[in-house]
Every structure is written in C-alpha cells, then in structure tokens.
Design a protein around this motif. Structure first.
Motif, short mmCIF file in Angstrom:
data_model
loop_
_atom_site.label_atom_id
_atom_site.label_comp_id
_atom_site.label_asym_id
_atom_site.label_seq_id
_atom_site.Cartn_x
_atom_site.Cartn_y
_atom_site.Cartn_z
N THR A 159 -19.59 7.55 27.19
CA THR A 159 -20.68 7.39 28.14
C THR A 159 -22.03 7.82 27.57
OG1 THR A 159 -19.22 7.69 30.03
CG2 THR A 159 -21.55 8.10 30.40
N ASP A 160 -22.08 8.98 26.93
CA ASP A 160 -23.35 9.49 26.42
C ASP A 160 -23.91 8.60 25.32
OD1 ASP A 160 -23.22 11.58 28.18
OD2 ASP A 160 -22.43 13.03 26.73
N VAL A 161 -23.03 8.17 24.42
CA VAL A 161 -23.45 7.30 23.32
C VAL A 161 -24.00 5.99 23.87
CG1 VAL A 161 -22.64 5.92 21.35
CG2 VAL A 161 -21.93 8.31 21.60
N MET A 162 -23.31 5.44 24.85
CA MET A 162 -23.72 4.14 25.39
C MET A 162 -25.04 4.25 26.16
SD MET A 162 -22.47 1.21 24.91
CE MET A 162 -23.29 -0.33 25.26
N ARG A 163 -25.20 5.31 26.92
CA ARG A 163 -26.45 5.48 27.65
C ARG A 163 -27.63 5.59 26.68
NH1 ARG A 163 -25.39 9.86 29.81
NH2 ARG A 163 -26.62 11.26 28.50
N THR A 164 -27.46 6.40 25.65
CA THR A 164 -28.53 6.56 24.65
C THR A 164 -28.82 5.24 23.94
OG1 THR A 164 -27.88 8.87 24.30
CG2 THR A 164 -29.24 7.85 22.60
N GLN A 165 -27.76 4.47 23.66
CA GLN A 165 -27.94 3.19 23.00
C GLN A 165 -28.74 2.22 23.87
OE1 GLN A 165 -26.89 1.48 19.73
NE2 GLN A 165 -28.64 0.57 20.79
N LEU A 166 -28.41 2.15 25.14
CA LEU A 166 -29.12 1.24 26.04
C LEU A 166 -30.58 1.68 26.21
CD1 LEU A 166 -26.34 0.69 28.73
CD2 LEU A 166 -27.01 -0.86 26.90
N GLU A 167 -30.81 2.96 26.28
CA GLU A 167 -32.18 3.46 26.37
C GLU A 167 -32.96 3.12 25.09
OE1 GLU A 167 -31.47 7.55 27.15
OE2 GLU A 167 -31.26 7.29 29.33
N LEU A 199 -32.47 0.46 23.27
CA LEU A 199 -32.84 -0.96 23.37
C LEU A 199 -34.16 -1.12 24.12
CD1 LEU A 199 -29.51 -2.84 24.24
CD2 LEU A 199 -30.65 -2.67 22.02
N VAL A 200 -34.29 -0.40 25.22
CA VAL A 200 -35.53 -0.49 26.02
C VAL A 200 -36.72 -0.01 25.19
CG1 VAL A 200 -36.71 0.35 28.08
CG2 VAL A 200 -34.27 -0.21 28.18
N THR A 201 -36.53 1.06 24.44
CA THR A 201 -37.61 1.58 23.60
C THR A 201 -38.00 0.58 22.52
OG1 THR A 201 -36.90 3.87 23.96
CG2 THR A 201 -38.28 3.44 22.03
N LEU A 240 -34.80 -6.28 30.44
CA LEU A 240 -34.96 -4.84 30.28
C LEU A 240 -34.63 -4.11 31.57
CD1 LEU A 240 -38.14 -4.52 28.04
CD2 LEU A 240 -35.73 -4.62 27.39
N ALA A 241 -34.96 -4.70 32.70
CA ALA A 241 -34.62 -4.08 33.98
C ALA A 241 -33.11 -3.98 34.14
CB ALA A 241 -35.22 -4.89 35.13
N LEU A 242 -32.38 -5.03 33.71
CA LEU A 242 -30.92 -4.99 33.79
C LEU A 242 -30.36 -3.93 32.85
CD1 LEU A 242 -28.19 -6.05 34.71
CD2 LEU A 242 -28.39 -7.88 33.01
N ILE A 243 -30.90 -3.86 31.64
CA ILE A 243 -30.44 -2.85 30.68
C ILE A 243 -30.65 -1.44 31.25
CG2 ILE A 243 -30.86 -1.84 28.40
CD1 ILE A 243 -31.64 -4.67 27.45
N GLN A 252 -29.04 -0.68 16.54
CA GLN A 252 -28.04 0.33 16.85
C GLN A 252 -28.56 1.75 16.61
OE1 GLN A 252 -24.46 -0.47 14.62
NE2 GLN A 252 -24.12 -2.46 15.59
N THR A 253 -28.17 2.68 17.50
CA THR A 253 -28.41 4.09 17.23
C THR A 253 -27.38 4.57 16.21
OG1 THR A 253 -26.89 4.84 18.96
CG2 THR A 253 -29.20 4.44 19.61
#
Length: 290
Positions: free
Chosen positions: A188-196, A198-200, A278-281, A129-130
C-alpha cells in the motif's frame, strides 16, 4: 562483462541514411562497393546495420554520395561513432553485466531521441517509477538473483529518468491502462507514493500522462505494451520497442511503425484527458491512505 559489439539499432539508422544518400546520388550498390574495394554484400550489410562502418569508409562513402552539407556529415559521423563505441562511453557501461542488449539499445536511443510515447497495460513505465516500485518489479521479475544485481539494475532505471528532468529533456507521453494504477505493487505505501509521483511528474512541461479507463472496453493497444521513439533528424526512422516476457523486440519497418503510431493515437483519443487522468490517479492514491 559482455563483449562490446556495434549497436544494431544505431547501425541500422546509419545504414538507412547512407542508403538514402546513395540512392539520391544515383550510385548503385556495385559502384559503392568499388569505392570501398569490397563486395556488394558488404554494402548491403552496412545499409542493414549488420556491420560497423569505419571512419575512413564513411568518409569515402560520403564523398561518393556527394554528402557536402556539414550538418549532414556530422550527423552521419555521430551515428557511426555511437554505433561503433557502443557502451564504452555511456554512463551505463559499468552496469552492462545486468543489462540485456535490447535494454542497452533502449538507453542509447533515449540518449539521442527527442520524444518517447508509450502505452502500458500492466506496469508504470520505467521512466516514471519510484525507487521502491522499481525495486519491487525487479525482484518480482526473477531476472536478477543477488541483491547487488538488483541494486545495480534499479540504479540504471533511476539514472535513465534524468532525461525527463535534466537540461536535455525529451517529450514523454504515456497512456496507462487503468489496471496499471490498480495493480498493487510493493504494498500500500509503495503504491500510494508511486501514484503521487505520477501526479508530480505530470507537472513537468515535457510529460503527459493519460489513463485509459476500464469503461472504454476493447481497444487495439490491449494486446501488449510498446514504446515509440522519435528522433530530431528528418531522415532518421522512428522506432518501436515491444515488450514481451521472453525479451523486448525492436521494429523499424515504416509500415509497422506507422501502425503503432496509429495505435497510440487511438489510445490517447480513447483515454481520459490529462486533467481528468490526474484526478483519477489522485483518487486511487487516496484509496491507499492508511
């Protein structure tokens, strides 16, 4: 500040090892009781992790059980020290006022485990989690009433994550239901950062993330989240932590743990491979672009 008590989970691990050594040496519980000048009931409670083991008693039992290998003796002594000094020396000790006993057990177990596997149906695992996502989840839980307690709990969650990126890393494998990625937590901003994030994190060599898409239909894991912890000692039992609204529960019976291992294997086999996950995320993260 809560009273410092011996850790049941660590105590059970120690007790399990002592029991195996006792049985291998052909020592009965009655004979072990004679060694400590106590009752068979106390030996039973030690082996079930219900009472702490003092250093002199541990030494006496190891002698009686012919535990001569230095590595084995040190392993048992280390388990006893951790069980008997619960929370007193760990980094989490200053935060115990906002932590449940089970959560403290989880932190202690993470400190000595070699791998963690988890299936999550609703939330990003705490270790991934961020800060903003973790704060939104903590506020929504309504378990902490003051901003100070919320800050302290979020700080604990972030500090736990050092085991994924520090020198003494464990292997972490998470299977996430697709709904985890679709549930918009914090905006939206929190979720986008969180998904990014995960990829990192998935770029770390010790971190594997898979997504179990809606299209896979019904599966055994959909009935609730869980965490599997494994340890480097051959004799140590793997543990399962199940997460419920009423509190988390440890399970350690071999048959139960084996069933969760099989459940996790089913989940990872049904999930998308890591690269496709990761592509789906990343695709879902782009949906949150302003």
């Amino acid at each position: 500040m809560p009273t410092v008590k011996p850790s049941t989970v660590l105590g059970r691990q120690l007790g399990d090892e002592l029991k195996k050594f006792r049985e291998a040496a052909g020592v009965t519980m009655a004979q072990a009781a004679e060694v400590l000048d106590c009752t068979k009931g106390k030996i039973s409670r030690i082996e079930n992790g219900h009472v702490p083991v003092r250093a002199p008693d541990l030494t006496a039992l190891m002698e009686a059980y012919h535990v001569d290998e230095p590595e084995a003796r040190e392993r048992l002594a280390a388990l006893a020290r951790r069980a008997n000094r619960r929370r007193r020396e760990g980094w989490w000790h200053p935060y115990t006022s906002v932590l449940s006993d089970t959560y403290i057990d989880q932190i202690e177990m993470e400190a000595i485990c070699e791998s963690v596997r988890t299936y999550q149906a609703q939330l990003i695992p705490g270790l991934l989690q961020t800060e903003a996502y973790g704060r939104a989840v903590t506020v929504a839980s309504r378990s902490w009433k003051t901003p100070e307690d919320i800050d302290r709990f979020v700080r604990v969650r972030l500090t736990r994550q050092a085991r994924l990126t520090g020198e003494n890393r464990f292997d972490f494998w998470a299977v996430l239901a697709e709904g985890v990625l679709r549930q918009e937590v914090g905006g939206t901003d929190v979720m986008r950062t969180q998904l990014e994030h995960l990829v990192t994190m998935a770029q770390q060599p010790n971190v594997t993330i898979q997504v179990l898409p809606y299209s896979r239909g019904a599966h055994a894991g959909m009935f609730g989240p869980y965490v599997l912890l494994s340890f480097p000692q051959m004799a140590a039992l793997d543990l399962v932590l199940t997460e419920t609204p009423a509190g988390n529960i440890w399970m350690e019976q071999e048959e139960t743990v084996a069933s969760y291992r099989a459940m996790f294997d089913d989940a990872r086999m049904a999930a998308l491979p890591p690269t496709e996950s990761l592509a789906l995320i990343q695709r879902i993260a782009k949906e949150h672009k302003p």
